[in-house]
Scaffold this motif. Structure first.
Motif, mmCIF file in Angstrom:
data_model
loop_
_atom_site.group_PDB
_atom_site.id
_atom_site.type_symbol
_atom_site.label_atom_id
_atom_site.label_comp_id
_atom_site.label_asym_id
_atom_site.label_seq_id
_atom_site.Cartn_x
_atom_site.Cartn_y
_atom_site.Cartn_z
ATOM 1 N N ARG A 181 0.739 -1.384 -0.149
ATOM 2 C CA ARG A 181 0.048 0.206 -0.026
ATOM 3 C C ARG A 181 0.826 1.238 0.080
ATOM 4 O O ARG A 181 1.831 1.505 0.856
ATOM 5 C CB ARG A 181 -0.933 -0.063 1.286
ATOM 6 C CG ARG A 181 -1.869 1.118 1.136
ATOM 7 C CD ARG A 181 -3.085 0.885 2.624
ATOM 8 N NE ARG A 181 -3.678 1.960 2.553
ATOM 9 C CZ ARG A 181 -3.742 2.969 3.290
ATOM 10 N NH1 ARG A 181 -2.434 3.171 3.937
ATOM 11 N NH2 ARG A 181 -4.558 4.153 3.376
ATOM 12 N N VAL A 235 -3.919 9.452 -3.281
ATOM 13 C CA VAL A 235 -4.481 8.104 -3.215
ATOM 14 C C VAL A 235 -3.681 7.075 -2.889
ATOM 15 O O VAL A 235 -2.290 7.162 -2.850
ATOM 16 C CB VAL A 235 -4.824 7.793 -4.743
ATOM 17 C CG1 VAL A 235 -6.004 8.876 -5.346
ATOM 18 C CG2 VAL A 235 -3.728 7.880 -5.850
ATOM 19 N N TRP A 236 -4.256 6.045 -2.367
ATOM 20 C CA TRP A 236 -3.512 4.756 -2.009
ATOM 21 C C TRP A 236 -3.776 3.682 -2.856
ATOM 22 O O TRP A 236 -4.740 3.341 -2.934
ATOM 23 C CB TRP A 236 -3.820 4.368 -0.636
ATOM 24 C CG TRP A 236 -3.196 5.428 0.326
ATOM 25 C CD1 TRP A 236 -3.919 6.618 0.926
ATOM 26 C CD2 TRP A 236 -2.180 5.386 1.384
ATOM 27 N NE1 TRP A 236 -3.112 7.437 1.816
ATOM 28 C CE2 TRP A 236 -2.020 6.714 2.190
ATOM 29 C CE3 TRP A 236 -0.852 4.536 1.346
ATOM 30 C CZ2 TRP A 236 -0.862 7.006 2.770
ATOM 31 C CZ3 TRP A 236 0.311 4.845 2.240
ATOM 32 C CH2 TRP A 236 0.253 5.914 2.840
ATOM 33 N N LEU A 237 -2.537 3.082 -3.276
ATOM 34 C CA LEU A 237 -2.729 1.987 -4.155
ATOM 35 C C LEU A 237 -1.706 0.885 -3.894
ATOM 36 O O LEU A 237 -0.729 1.199 -3.506
ATOM 37 C CB LEU A 237 -2.671 2.358 -5.955
ATOM 38 C CG LEU A 237 -3.454 3.241 -6.391
ATOM 39 C CD1 LEU A 237 -3.181 3.592 -7.600
ATOM 40 C CD2 LEU A 237 -4.760 2.668 -6.370
ATOM 41 N N ASN A 238 -1.784 -0.334 -4.455
ATOM 42 C CA ASN A 238 -0.855 -1.291 -4.019
ATOM 43 C C ASN A 238 0.236 -1.315 -5.059
ATOM 44 O O ASN A 238 -0.253 -1.433 -6.427
ATOM 45 C CB ASN A 238 -1.436 -2.755 -4.122
ATOM 46 C CG ASN A 238 -1.996 -3.104 -2.763
ATOM 47 O OD1 ASN A 238 -1.174 -2.887 -1.560
ATOM 48 N ND2 ASN A 238 -3.168 -3.252 -2.465
ATOM 49 N N ALA A 280 1.363 1.522 -10.475
ATOM 50 C CA ALA A 280 0.945 0.669 -9.419
ATOM 51 C C ALA A 280 -0.314 -0.159 -9.952
ATOM 52 O O ALA A 280 -0.555 -0.169 -11.109
ATOM 53 C CB ALA A 280 0.026 1.703 -8.175
ATOM 54 N N HIS A 281 -0.887 -1.079 -8.820
ATOM 55 C CA HIS A 281 -1.675 -1.937 -9.349
ATOM 56 C C HIS A 281 -3.140 -1.867 -8.562
ATOM 57 O O HIS A 281 -3.447 -2.551 -7.702
ATOM 58 C CB HIS A 281 -1.008 -3.669 -8.973
ATOM 59 C CG HIS A 281 -0.053 -4.182 -9.753
ATOM 60 N ND1 HIS A 281 -0.251 -4.563 -10.869
ATOM 61 C CD2 HIS A 281 1.390 -3.927 -9.368
ATOM 62 C CE1 HIS A 281 1.074 -5.054 -11.113
ATOM 63 N NE2 HIS A 281 1.815 -4.665 -10.316
ATOM 64 N N PRO A 282 -3.966 -1.151 -9.536
ATOM 65 C CA PRO A 282 -5.307 -0.812 -8.805
ATOM 66 C C PRO A 282 -6.197 -2.372 -8.807
ATOM 67 O O PRO A 282 -7.315 -2.508 -8.228
ATOM 68 C CB PRO A 282 -5.882 0.116 -9.685
ATOM 69 C CG PRO A 282 -5.271 -0.121 -11.046
ATOM 70 C CD PRO A 282 -3.883 -0.427 -10.686
ATOM 71 N N ASP A 284 -7.657 1.134 0.428
ATOM 72 C CA ASP A 284 -6.762 1.470 -0.787
ATOM 73 C C ASP A 284 -8.092 2.546 -1.519
ATOM 74 O O ASP A 284 -9.038 2.465 -1.415
ATOM 75 C CB ASP A 284 -6.564 0.399 -1.682
ATOM 76 C CG ASP A 284 -7.416 -0.454 -2.077
ATOM 77 O OD1 ASP A 284 -8.741 -0.139 -2.585
ATOM 78 O OD2 ASP A 284 -7.231 -1.921 -1.680
ATOM 79 N N HIS A 285 -7.474 2.895 -2.690
ATOM 80 C CA HIS A 285 -8.489 3.638 -3.605
ATOM 81 C C HIS A 285 -8.468 2.926 -4.951
ATOM 82 O O HIS A 285 -8.833 3.594 -6.019
ATOM 83 C CB HIS A 285 -7.809 4.915 -3.824
ATOM 84 C CG HIS A 285 -7.877 6.053 -2.671
ATOM 85 N ND1 HIS A 285 -6.822 5.885 -1.950
ATOM 86 C CD2 HIS A 285 -8.884 6.777 -2.389
ATOM 87 C CE1 HIS A 285 -7.363 6.890 -0.852
ATOM 88 N NE2 HIS A 285 -8.479 7.182 -0.938
ATOM 89 N N ASN A 286 -8.685 1.550 -5.124
ATOM 90 C CA ASN A 286 -8.751 0.850 -6.099
ATOM 91 C C ASN A 286 -10.079 1.195 -6.838
ATOM 92 O O ASN A 286 -10.030 1.274 -8.209
ATOM 93 C CB ASN A 286 -8.734 -0.622 -5.814
ATOM 94 C CG ASN A 286 -7.381 -0.990 -5.290
ATOM 95 O OD1 ASN A 286 -6.459 -0.280 -5.458
ATOM 96 N ND2 ASN A 286 -7.290 -2.371 -5.171
ATOM 97 N N ILE A 301 -9.729 4.443 -8.812
ATOM 98 C CA ILE A 301 -8.937 4.355 -9.969
ATOM 99 C C ILE A 301 -9.752 3.583 -11.190
ATOM 100 O O ILE A 301 -9.554 4.029 -12.443
ATOM 101 C CB ILE A 301 -7.615 3.768 -9.811
ATOM 102 C CG1 ILE A 301 -6.812 4.751 -8.826
ATOM 103 C CG2 ILE A 301 -6.700 3.617 -11.109
ATOM 104 C CD1 ILE A 301 -6.553 6.095 -9.217
#
Length: 226
Positions: free
Chosen positions: A119, A129-132, A171-173, A208-210, A213
């Motif tokens: 994260r 935004v927070w994404l993996n 990143a990976h949403p 997260d913000h998946n 996105i």
């Protein structure tokens, strides 16, 4: 709207039963937006006949580097050029972000600063935004015509937009927190430093913000174009 998924990697065998292969993560991410999906496993040498085989395109993540001497990378770059010339929308995620930049004149390399895992916070168009994340490679030189729309101190070129046709994210949403935890168990040991994985594990319970996105990606793909 038919979206062609250009699959450039596979989920680790130990995780496929629980999470599905890489191509299945995107229909789940973009569920409810009215898309029809067709996968072309380019990593296995399976390509569409042309850019006309779908209304829009999406390139997945991969364990491989865009700069590696692999037989499927040059034809994928050729296809990216065809899609670019066709005017059809194109979205790239992680490796997809990188290979699009490389194909269009940018530069990708193994980043000397190391890995970004788990994260991670990004400045996206002036918002946080927070994404993996799960990458060491980065786009270090941005192609002409690409605009940086997302970044952080570790990854300056984390999100790119090429006019109204191409949108990419490092990143990976499509990765849930549980999926990243699985990657740490199956791929991380001996590859990613233990202290980075422990720090990532400590962050994996937060939201997260998946979904946000995913909405942006869907709107971009469906956007009316001349």
């Amino acid at each position: 709207m038919k979206i062609g998924i250009l699959q450039t990697g596979h989920t680790p065998d130990a995780l496929i039963q629980d999470f599905g292969d890489y191509d299945s993560l995107f229909p789940a991410l973009l569920d409810g937006h009215g898309f029809e999906f067709k996968t072309f496993a380019v990593v296995d040498g399976i390509f569409p006949d042309s850019a006309e085989d779908a209304d829009g395109w999406l390139i997945t993540g991969s364990r491989y580097g865009a700069y590696e001497n692999l037989p499927w990378i040059p034809p994928l770059e050729d296809l990216i050029h065809q899609i670019h010339q066709s005017g059809k929308p194109l979205v790239g995620v992680c490796f997809g972000h990188q290979i699009i930049a490389q194909a269009l004149g940018g530069k990708v390399e193994k980043y000397q600063g190391g890995w970004s895992v788990g994260r991670t916070e990004y400045d996206f168009d002036g918002d946080n935004v927070w994404l993996n994340a799960w990458h060491q490679d980065q786009v270090v030189d941005v192609p002409d015509g690409a605009e940086v729309i997302g970044s952080n101190d570790f990854c300056q070129n984390a999100m790119l937009r090429y006019g109204d046709q191409i949108w990419t994210v490092q990143a990976h949403p499509e990765f849930s927190n549980d999926f990243v935890s699985g990657l740490m168990r199956t791929r991380g040991k001996g590859l990613v430093p233990d202290d980075l994985m422990q720090a990532a594990a400590n962050r994996q319970t937060a939201p997260d913000h998946n979904a946000r996105i995913a909405q942006i990606m869907a709107d971009f793909l469906k956007k009316a174009r001349a």
